[in-house]
Design a protein around this motif. Structure first.
Motif, PDB file in Angstrom:
ATOM      1  N   THR A 267     -39.420  30.523  34.883  1.00 61.85           N
ATOM      2  CA  THR A 267     -39.138  31.115  36.184  1.00 61.85           C
ATOM      3  C   THR A 267     -40.004  32.352  36.431  1.00 61.85           C
ATOM      4  O   THR A 267     -40.525  32.544  37.532  1.00 61.85           O
ATOM      5  N   ASN A 268     -40.172  33.189  35.407  1.00 68.08           N
ATOM      6  CA  ASN A 268     -41.000  34.391  35.558  1.00 68.08           C
ATOM      7  C   ASN A 268     -42.449  34.027  35.845  1.00 68.08           C
ATOM      8  O   ASN A 268     -43.114  34.680  36.665  1.00 68.08           O
ATOM      9  N   THR A 269     -42.960  32.993  35.156  1.00 70.80           N
ATOM     10  CA  THR A 269     -44.335  32.560  35.385  1.00 70.80           C
ATOM     11  C   THR A 269     -44.519  32.055  36.808  1.00 70.80           C
ATOM     12  O   THR A 269     -45.514  32.369  37.471  1.00 70.80           O
ATOM     13  N   ALA A 270     -43.555  31.270  37.292  1.00 65.11           N
ATOM     14  CA  ALA A 270     -43.644  30.748  38.656  1.00 65.11           C
ATOM     15  C   ALA A 270     -43.573  31.874  39.677  1.00 65.11           C
ATOM     16  O   ALA A 270     -44.304  31.872  40.677  1.00 65.11           O
ATOM     17  N   TYR A 271     -42.699  32.859  39.443  1.00 67.09           N
ATOM     18  CA  TYR A 271     -42.579  33.973  40.389  1.00 67.09           C
ATOM     19  C   TYR A 271     -43.844  34.822  40.395  1.00 67.09           C
ATOM     20  O   TYR A 271     -44.239  35.328  41.448  1.00 67.09           O
ATOM     21  N   ASP A 272     -44.490  34.969  39.242  1.00 66.54           N
ATOM     22  CA  ASP A 272     -45.747  35.719  39.193  1.00 66.54           C
ATOM     23  C   ASP A 272     -46.802  35.065  40.084  1.00 66.54           C
ATOM     24  O   ASP A 272     -47.582  35.756  40.755  1.00 66.54           O
ATOM     25  N   ARG A 273     -46.835  33.732  40.089  1.00 69.18           N
ATOM     26  CA  ARG A 273     -47.784  33.022  40.945  1.00 69.18           C
ATOM     27  C   ARG A 273     -47.439  33.249  42.416  1.00 69.18           C
ATOM     28  O   ARG A 273     -48.329  33.445  43.254  1.00 69.18           O
ATOM     29  N   TRP A 274     -46.158  33.204  42.737  1.00 65.78           N
ATOM     30  CA  TRP A 274     -45.715  33.428  44.122  1.00 65.78           C
ATOM     31  C   TRP A 274     -46.071  34.845  44.570  1.00 65.78           C
ATOM     32  O   TRP A 274     -46.585  35.035  45.681  1.00 65.78           O
ATOM     33  N   TRP A 275     -45.825  35.820  43.727  1.00 65.57           N
ATOM     34  CA  TRP A 275     -46.094  37.211  44.085  1.00 65.57           C
ATOM     35  C   TRP A 275     -47.591  37.487  44.160  1.00 65.57           C
ATOM     36  O   TRP A 275     -48.044  38.259  45.011  1.00 65.57           O
ATOM     37  N   GLU A 276     -48.364  36.855  43.290  1.00 68.09           N
ATOM     38  CA  GLU A 276     -49.813  37.031  43.371  1.00 68.09           C
ATOM     39  C   GLU A 276     -50.347  36.471  44.686  1.00 68.09           C
ATOM     40  O   GLU A 276     -51.231  37.065  45.316  1.00 68.09           O
ATOM     41  N   GLY A 277     -49.802  35.332  45.110  1.00 68.29           N
ATOM     42  CA  GLY A 277     -50.201  34.780  46.403  1.00 68.29           C
ATOM     43  C   GLY A 277     -49.876  35.725  47.549  1.00 68.29           C
ATOM     44  O   GLY A 277     -50.664  35.880  48.493  1.00 68.29           O
ATOM     45  N   ARG A 278     -48.706  36.364  47.467  1.00 68.62           N
ATOM     46  CA  ARG A 278     -48.341  37.322  48.525  1.00 68.62           C
ATOM     47  C   ARG A 278     -49.289  38.521  48.522  1.00 68.62           C
ATOM     48  O   ARG A 278     -49.661  39.030  49.592  1.00 68.62           O
ATOM     49  N   LYS A 279     -49.686  38.996  47.351  1.00 64.31           N
ATOM     50  CA  LYS A 279     -50.602  40.129  47.284  1.00 64.31           C
ATOM     51  C   LYS A 279     -51.975  39.747  47.843  1.00 64.31           C
ATOM     52  O   LYS A 279     -52.634  40.574  48.498  1.00 64.31           O
ATOM     53  N   LEU A 280     -52.392  38.515  47.603  1.00 63.10           N
ATOM     54  CA  LEU A 280     -53.684  38.080  48.120  1.00 63.10           C
ATOM     55  C   LEU A 280     -53.680  38.041  49.645  1.00 63.10           C
ATOM     56  O   LEU A 280     -54.648  38.461  50.289  1.00 63.10           O
ATOM     57  N   TRP A 281     -52.585  37.551  50.210  1.00 68.72           N
ATOM     58  CA  TRP A 281     -52.516  37.525  51.669  1.00 68.72           C
ATOM     59  C   TRP A 281     -52.345  38.921  52.246  1.00 68.72           C
ATOM     60  O   TRP A 281     -52.762  39.193  53.368  1.00 68.72           O
ATOM     61  N   GLY A 282     -51.740  39.824  51.490  1.00 69.82           N
ATOM     62  CA  GLY A 282     -51.716  41.221  51.905  1.00 69.82           C
ATOM     63  C   GLY A 282     -53.122  41.811  51.920  1.00 69.82           C
ATOM     64  O   GLY A 282     -53.463  42.596  52.813  1.00 69.82           O
ATOM     65  N   SER A 283     -53.935  41.423  50.934  1.00 67.84           N
ATOM     66  CA  SER A 283     -55.328  41.868  50.910  1.00 67.84           C
ATOM     67  C   SER A 283     -56.110  41.315  52.095  1.00 67.84           C
ATOM     68  O   SER A 283     -56.953  42.021  52.677  1.00 67.84           O
ATOM     69  N   LEU A 284     -55.811  40.055  52.456  1.00 71.04           N
ATOM     70  CA  LEU A 284     -56.493  39.459  53.607  1.00 71.04           C
ATOM     71  C   LEU A 284     -56.159  40.218  54.894  1.00 71.04           C
ATOM     72  O   LEU A 284     -57.021  40.413  55.762  1.00 71.04           O
ATOM     73  N   VAL A 285     -54.902  40.647  55.019  1.00 66.88           N
ATOM     74  CA  VAL A 285     -54.506  41.446  56.188  1.00 66.88           C
ATOM     75  C   VAL A 285     -55.316  42.746  56.237  1.00 66.88           C
ATOM     76  O   VAL A 285     -55.882  43.105  57.279  1.00 66.88           O
ATOM     77  N   ASN A 286     -55.392  43.454  55.118  1.00 63.19           N
ATOM     78  CA  ASN A 286     -56.114  44.725  55.081  1.00 63.19           C
ATOM     79  C   ASN A 286     -57.612  44.529  55.300  1.00 63.19           C
ATOM     80  O   ASN A 286     -58.258  45.329  56.004  1.00 63.19           O
ATOM     81  N   ASN A 287     -58.171  43.469  54.704  1.00 64.49           N
ATOM     82  CA  ASN A 287     -59.601  43.220  54.871  1.00 64.49           C
ATOM     83  C   ASN A 287     -59.941  42.896  56.322  1.00 64.49           C
ATOM     84  O   ASN A 287     -60.991  43.319  56.839  1.00 64.49           O
ATOM     85  N   SER A 288     -59.071  42.140  56.971  1.00 67.57           N
ATOM     86  CA  SER A 288     -59.309  41.805  58.378  1.00 67.57           C
ATOM     87  C   SER A 288     -59.255  43.062  59.245  1.00 67.57           C
ATOM     88  O   SER A 288     -60.073  43.244  60.164  1.00 67.57           O
ATOM     89  N   ARG A 289     -58.289  43.928  58.967  1.00 68.76           N
ATOM     90  CA  ARG A 289     -58.195  45.183  59.723  1.00 68.76           C
ATOM     91  C   ARG A 289     -59.425  46.058  59.494  1.00 68.76           C
ATOM     92  O   ARG A 289     -59.988  46.632  60.449  1.00 68.76           O
ATOM     93  N   ASN A 290     -59.826  46.185  58.214  1.00 68.74           N
ATOM     94  CA  ASN A 290     -60.978  47.033  57.909  1.00 68.74           C
ATOM     95  C   ASN A 290     -62.240  46.526  58.586  1.00 68.74           C
ATOM     96  O   ASN A 290     -63.023  47.317  59.137  1.00 68.74           O
ATOM     97  N   LEU A 291     -62.451  45.206  58.557  1.00 64.53           N
ATOM     98  CA  LEU A 291     -63.633  44.643  59.203  1.00 64.53           C
ATOM     99  C   LEU A 291     -63.589  44.860  60.712  1.00 64.53           C
ATOM    100  O   LEU A 291     -64.615  45.196  61.333  1.00 64.53           O
ATOM    101  N   ALA A 292     -62.405  44.701  61.299  1.00 65.58           N
ATOM    102  CA  ALA A 292     -62.276  44.904  62.740  1.00 65.58           C
ATOM    103  C   ALA A 292     -62.533  46.363  63.119  1.00 65.58           C
ATOM    104  O   ALA A 292     -63.177  46.646  64.140  1.00 65.58           O
ATOM    105  N   ILE A 293     -62.030  47.291  62.309  1.00 70.03           N
ATOM    106  CA  ILE A 293     -62.244  48.714  62.583  1.00 70.03           C
ATOM    107  C   ILE A 293     -63.735  49.061  62.535  1.00 70.03           C
ATOM    108  O   ILE A 293     -64.262  49.765  63.414  1.00 70.03           O
ATOM    109  N   LYS A 294     -64.427  48.566  61.526  1.00 71.02           N
ATOM    110  CA  LYS A 294     -65.846  48.875  61.381  1.00 71.02           C
ATOM    111  C   LYS A 294     -66.677  48.223  62.483  1.00 71.02           C
ATOM    112  O   LYS A 294     -67.619  48.831  63.008  1.00 71.02           O
ATOM    113  N   LEU A 295     -66.324  46.986  62.836  1.00 71.06           N
ATOM    114  CA  LEU A 295     -67.071  46.316  63.903  1.00 71.06           C
ATOM    115  C   LEU A 295     -66.844  46.986  65.249  1.00 71.06           C
ATOM    116  O   LEU A 295     -67.757  47.054  66.081  1.00 71.06           O
ATOM    117  N   SER A 296     -65.636  47.480  65.475  1.00 67.15           N
ATOM    118  CA  SER A 296     -65.355  48.139  66.746  1.00 67.15           C
ATOM    119  C   SER A 296     -66.185  49.412  66.912  1.00 67.15           C
ATOM    120  O   SER A 296     -66.527  49.804  68.036  1.00 67.15           O
TER     121      SER A 296
END
Length: 287
Positions: free
Chosen positions: A77-106
């Motif tokens: 269960t811990n191993t499976a949850y680690d995969r789930w949480w890592e996926g959430r962190k990656l999508w959190g990074s995608l949110v921040n990267n999209s914002r940063n790129l938009a800010i710089k392009l603007s």
């Protein structure tokens, strides 16, 4: 992903959601109950083994094996949850990267036409990645008179990332951005592909087959042997007890199976479509 109030105990206890493991395990629980009842009848009424001390001692084995299987399921269960949480962190990074790129392009771009095209590509990348990870085909995306043709037979996120980099490179060659600005933007563009690759690693690398099969077999044979040891101490009451033990162990395995692949349409999977929608809203505000 299910939205809920973690403080609402009553709802959790007395309400069965469609994703609850009880619904999935009910047929097996009925079979386990019938099997346990038959074994109890044979041992107590037919074979009359109540005086056989060796059979009674089987429960000692169950105590030792129960501890082992608990450790295995906890690790699973811990191993499976680690995969789930890592996926959430990656999508959190995608949110921040999209914002940063938009800010710089603007700040860098002057023409509204260039901003509109890149705004569309940034928001499209999150949407395409969400559908790609959930195995949904992506065809043509339309936004503000811009057509984006995507070949679903090829790597879809890579096609959008390629369009973004091509547009930024065209801006450099036309003199709309400087070389230093190109280097800054290139780092942001590269982060999109890094997130995609990490998500693919999670999705395409399941728990090793032998490990998953061993746990299922261990649970099955452990539960199948329970009536032989508890029929004498509990009588026919061992039937509901064994059903409950099977429900707990099997539910933990089912939950681990569901969350180890967080990119899909299951009730407990990550809300990637909603995150992509939030990215679209934020990028449009910034760019």
């Amino acid at each position: 992903m299910i939205q809920y109030n973690p403080k609402d105990w009553i709802t959790f206890i007395f309400r069965f959601h469609k994703s609850d493991t009880f619904r999935q395990l009910l047929p097996l629980m009925i079979l386990i109950g019938i099997y346990s009842g038959v074994i109890c009848f044979l041992e107590i009424e037919y074979w009359k083994l109540s005086e056989n001390s060796h059979v009674k001692n089987i429960s000692i084995m169950h105590g030792a094996l129960g501890f082992v299987i608990s450790l295995l399921l906890a690790y699973r269960t811990n191993t499976a949850y680690d995969r789930w949480w890592e996926g959430r962190k990656l999508w959190g990074s995608l949110v921040n990267n999209s914002r940063n790129l938009a800010i710089k392009l603007s700040a860098v771009l002057k023409k509204e036409e260039d901003k509109k095209y890149l705004r569309f590509l940034i928001t499209s990348y999150a949407s395409v990645l969400s559908k790609y990870l959930s195995n949904e085909e992506v065809g043509q995306l339309l936004f503000e008179n811009v057509d984006l043709e995507i070949n679903h037979k090829k790597h879809q996120p890579n096609q959008v990332a390629q369009m973004m980099y091509k547009k930024v490179n065209d801006l450099y060659e036309s003199g709309k951005i400087t070389g230093d600005q190109l280097i800054v933007l290139n780092a942001e563009l590269q982060s999109f592909t890094d997130v995609c690759g990490a998500c693919e690693r999670i999705k395409n690398t399941p728990i090793p087959y032998s490990y998953s099969v061993f746990i299922k077999k261990f649970i099955f044979f452990y539960v199948m042997s329970l009536p032989f040891g508890y029929a004498f101490s509990l009588g026919y009451y061992c039937v509901p007890v064994i059903i409950f033990i099977f429900y707990v162990f099997a539910s933990l395995e089912l939950i681990a199976e569901e969350i180890e692949d967080p990119f899909g349409n299951d009730s407990n999977d990550l809300p990637t479509a909603k995150i992509a929608s939030n990215i679209k809203k934020h990028v449009e505000e910034l760019l």
